[in-house]
Write a protein that holds these residues in place. Structure first.
Motif, short mmCIF file in Angstrom:
data_model
loop_
_atom_site.label_atom_id
_atom_site.label_comp_id
_atom_site.label_asym_id
_atom_site.label_seq_id
_atom_site.Cartn_x
_atom_site.Cartn_y
_atom_site.Cartn_z
N PHE A 1 31.27 17.22 89.32
CA PHE A 1 31.40 15.82 89.71
C PHE A 1 32.16 15.63 91.01
CE2 PHE A 1 30.87 14.89 84.99
CZ PHE A 1 29.53 14.57 85.13
N ILE B 1 19.10 26.55 75.82
CA ILE B 1 19.46 27.78 76.53
C ILE B 1 20.77 27.54 77.25
CG2 ILE B 1 18.53 29.63 77.99
CD1 ILE B 1 16.59 28.51 75.82
N GLY B 2 21.79 28.22 76.84
CA GLY B 2 23.13 28.01 77.41
C GLY B 2 23.99 27.22 76.45
N GLY C 1 27.15 26.58 76.23
CA GLY C 1 28.50 26.28 76.73
C GLY C 1 28.94 24.89 76.28
N LEU D 1 28.35 21.82 77.42
CA LEU D 1 27.31 20.80 77.28
C LEU D 1 26.31 21.18 76.19
CD1 LEU D 1 26.20 18.13 78.32
CD2 LEU D 1 24.90 19.40 80.04
N PHE E 1 20.49 29.71 72.54
CA PHE E 1 20.58 31.05 73.11
C PHE E 1 21.75 31.12 74.07
CE2 PHE E 1 16.22 30.35 71.90
CZ PHE E 1 15.88 31.53 71.24
N THR F 1 24.06 34.30 76.59
CA THR F 1 24.32 35.69 76.93
C THR F 1 25.70 36.15 76.46
OG1 THR F 1 24.94 34.83 79.08
CG2 THR F 1 22.80 35.90 78.93
N ASN F 2 26.57 35.20 76.22
CA ASN F 2 27.94 35.52 75.85
C ASN F 2 28.01 36.11 74.43
OD1 ASN F 2 30.62 35.51 75.07
ND2 ASN F 2 31.08 33.54 76.06
N LEU G 1 29.53 34.21 71.54
CA LEU G 1 28.82 33.05 70.98
C LEU G 1 27.67 33.48 70.08
CD1 LEU G 1 28.74 30.77 74.16
CD2 LEU G 1 30.01 30.34 72.05
N THR H 1 20.78 24.33 79.65
CA THR H 1 22.18 23.97 79.92
C THR H 1 22.95 25.23 80.31
OG1 THR H 1 22.58 24.13 77.54
CG2 THR H 1 22.32 21.93 78.44
N ALA I 1 23.91 26.49 87.04
CA ALA I 1 22.82 26.27 87.99
C ALA I 1 22.14 27.57 88.43
CB ALA I 1 23.34 25.51 89.21
N TYR J 1 21.56 30.27 87.00
CA TYR J 1 20.71 30.95 86.02
C TYR J 1 19.59 30.05 85.49
CZ TYR J 1 24.72 34.07 86.03
OH TYR J 1 25.72 34.92 86.42
N PHE K 1 19.16 20.13 82.37
CA PHE K 1 20.44 19.48 82.69
C PHE K 1 21.14 20.15 83.87
CE2 PHE K 1 21.41 16.40 79.30
CZ PHE K 1 20.36 16.65 78.43
N PRO L 1 21.81 21.19 87.72
CA PRO L 1 21.51 20.54 89.00
C PRO L 1 20.69 21.46 89.91
CG PRO L 1 23.79 21.26 88.96
CD PRO L 1 23.20 21.63 87.63
N MET M 1 22.35 13.65 86.22
CA MET M 1 23.46 12.70 86.18
C MET M 1 23.83 12.22 87.59
SD MET M 1 25.86 14.14 83.15
CE MET M 1 25.07 14.66 81.62
N1 LIG Z 1 29.44 19.89 81.44
C1 LIG Z 1 28.93 18.79 81.93
O1 LIG Z 1 29.43 17.72 81.70
C2 LIG Z 1 27.68 18.82 82.74
C3 LIG Z 1 27.20 17.63 83.30
C4 LIG Z 1 26.04 17.65 84.06
C5 LIG Z 1 25.37 18.83 84.24
N2 LIG Z 1 25.85 19.97 83.70
C6 LIG Z 1 25.14 21.21 83.92
O2 LIG Z 1 24.85 21.81 82.68
C7 LIG Z 1 24.95 23.21 82.75
C8 LIG Z 1 25.94 23.72 81.74
O3 LIG Z 1 27.20 23.16 81.94
P1 LIG Z 1 28.43 23.54 81.03
O4 LIG Z 1 29.55 22.70 81.44
O5 LIG Z 1 28.02 23.54 79.61
O6 LIG Z 1 28.71 25.05 81.49
P2 LIG Z 1 29.39 26.22 80.62
O7 LIG Z 1 29.83 27.24 81.59
O8 LIG Z 1 30.36 25.64 79.68
O9 LIG Z 1 28.18 26.80 79.77
C9 LIG Z 1 27.17 27.60 80.29
C10 LIG Z 1 26.74 28.59 79.18
O10 LIG Z 1 25.55 29.24 79.60
C11 LIG Z 1 25.65 30.61 79.20
N3 LIG Z 1 24.73 31.38 80.02
C12 LIG Z 1 24.91 31.85 81.28
N4 LIG Z 1 23.81 32.48 81.70
C13 LIG Z 1 22.92 32.43 80.70
C14 LIG Z 1 21.60 32.92 80.53
N5 LIG Z 1 20.96 33.54 81.52
N6 LIG Z 1 20.98 32.70 79.36
C15 LIG Z 1 21.60 32.07 78.36
N7 LIG Z 1 22.85 31.57 78.47
C16 LIG Z 1 23.50 31.76 79.62
C17 LIG Z 1 27.11 30.94 79.39
O11 LIG Z 1 27.47 32.05 78.62
C18 LIG Z 1 27.78 29.66 78.91
O12 LIG Z 1 28.02 29.69 77.53
C19 LIG Z 1 25.34 23.51 84.19
O13 LIG Z 1 24.19 23.78 84.94
C20 LIG Z 1 25.95 22.23 84.65
O14 LIG Z 1 25.82 22.07 86.04
C21 LIG Z 1 26.99 19.98 82.94
#
Ligand SMILES: NC(=O)c1ccc[n+]([C@@H]2O[C@H](COP(=O)([O-])OP(=O)(O)OC[C@H]3O[C@@H](n4cnc5c(N)ncnc54)[C@H](O)[C@@H]3O)[C@@H](O)[C@H]2O)c1
Ligand SMILES: NC(=O)c1ccc[n+]([C@@H]2O[C@H](COP(=O)([O-])OP(=O)(O)OC[C@H]3O[C@@H](n4cnc5c(N)ncnc54)[C@H](O)[C@@H]3O)[C@@H](O)[C@H]2O)c1
Lengths: 219, 219
Positions: free
Chosen positions: A110, B95-96, B98, B100, B121, B123-124, B127, B158, B161, B163, B182, B184, B200
DNA sequence: TTATAATCAGTAAATTAATATCGATATTTA
DNA sequence: TAAATATCGATATTAATTTACTGATTATAA
């Protein structure tokens, strides 16, 4: 030269919605190898009409493009950001430090858009006093005091739907100017307060509709 | 009666974006006290033009409204949901997993829109094997197998970016039909894959622009 | 140096969306 | 039971947005 008579043409709502996509595309380019880019190229890459792209860029760009080479990528990025108001930094607080609130609090992205989330609020005693991404969680009672002293302009609502109107009222009384609402609720706010809904249902509705059409075709 | 010649008029993209707001408004009504509602009332409450609302409702409603009383609220809710495809249940994976991703996994609200997130899913290794809201986290290698066996139509991206394109490719190879992104990033996907971005930055850009205009006025 | 081609900016035309108007039809009220 | 009125659906108008076209300009290559 292709002189620009009209410096910054009419702001179109639809154009505004496309700007962030241009920005994403431009920022993904390698700035050492791609110095200039044409509206034609961007249009082809994004699947848009080239005149539309040219008009959109004309609205944001200060210096305009030049025939044959197009727009300077670095300048264009700067101009679009400025056009979108990403230069102006606004202070924000989050109301509701649950799953979504914490995700937003922790999100680094952000800052890029000039949004500085400085604090959060929650009713849950276990959350109060904690920090997320170095941002403290306060009880809602502190909202007026903190919003005024930290000059907060934006309140981000991430409380459960049934408390969202409450949070909105509370924010309004705390002197904020705008609300970014993630709760699935139509808020009632004084007309001078800007309300922007992040309604994931819209996105899903569009996706769902397309998918439904697609799957029917496959049948 | 006001006979409806054209049963379901042209689908307007803009109308589609307004539908979820009608739904929110209608669902907030007390069904025991408010049985019917007119386009006029909805328009006033939502700050829209009444003809626009009437046209939008005509596009979604199967039975139409009747003069003097308007539309049956229950029927209208059902019709709009069906129009938006919320009836069709789609299976999705995330996928991801984390911040979000976990928020989305835990969110109960998506069921309302016919979205059933069944697995995630990541990679960690920490998790993998965990569950969120009873939904298991798998390693990305299992994606093709799981997506095919569970008949997954939608992949929700999620991941960070950098990946996201990888995740998109992986999902495509796993046979999904649509992606809700989600991250960017502008994804490159085969034309038959529907890509819907939840950007967003668009929301923020609009908010930022309004706010900038507002604050300049106050000066 | 001159022709060629790509691209721009501006204007015009076409398309799409929003709003106004009108006759028809139920419900309410005199 | 008849008149008044709110609301509908449809059509007409106006506004916004997108797309097409035109002439000017500049880099490139003959
Ligand atoms: N957090 C927010 O509020 C928010 C808002 C808008 C956009 N986004 C976008 O959403 C995405 C996730 O944000 P976040 O805050 O949850 O990030 P995060 O770092 O908390 O989570 C990302 C997750 O993706 C996993 N990961 C990485 N590479 C991977 C792969 N190749 N396959 C599967 N999993 C994989 C990581 O282990 C991690 O658990 C980002 O692209 C971010 O820009 C987040
Ligand atoms: N999680 C998602 O993926 C998602 C997606 C779309 C929309 N939303 C919406 O976002 C909102 C939050 O979702 P969530 O999943 O984070 O919920 P959550 O239950 O995890 O978090 C809500 C938080 O708000 C706090 N809270 C409750 N009342 C409060 C009040 N009056 N003042 C301050 N804090 C208060 C709760 O203590 C809790 O910490 C909901 O309205 C939800 O519908 C969530």
């Amino acid at each position: 030269m292709a002189v620009r008579l009209e410096k910054n043409p009419a702001v179109s709502k639809q154009a505004l919605r496309r700007m962030p996509a241009y920005l994403l595309y431009l920022e993904a380019l390698n700035p050492t190898t791609v110095v200039s880019i044409s509206a034609t190229t961007i249009a082809n890459e994004l699947g848009l009409n080239e005149v539309q792209v040219r008009k959109d860029l004309a609205a944001a760009s200060l210096s305009g493009g030049r025939p044959r080479t197009g727009f300077k990528v670095k300048e264009l990025i700067r101009d679009i950001k400025s056009y979108l108001g990403y230069d102006d930094v606004y202070n924000a607080v989050i109301i509701g430090t649950g799953k979504l609130g914490q995700a937003l609090l922790s999100y680094q992205g952000f800052a890029e858009y000039g949004l500085d989330i400085v604090a959060a609020f929650d009713t849950n005693p276990e959350l109060i006093g904690q920090q997320f991404n170095r941002k403290p969680v306060y009880p809602p009672e502190k909202m007026p005091e903190i919003c005024r002293s930290l000059k907060i302009q934006i309140g981000i609502i991430t409380v459960p739907a049934e408390y969202a109107q409450d949070a909105c009222d509370h924010l309004t009384e705390s002197g904020i100017q705008a609300i970014w609402n993630f709760a699935p609720v139509l808020l009632t706010a004084p007309p001078e307060i800007i309300v922007q809904n992040e309604n994931m249902a819209i996105s899903l509705a569009i996706l769902s509709q397309h998918l439904s059409v697609k799957l029917k075709k496959q049948h």
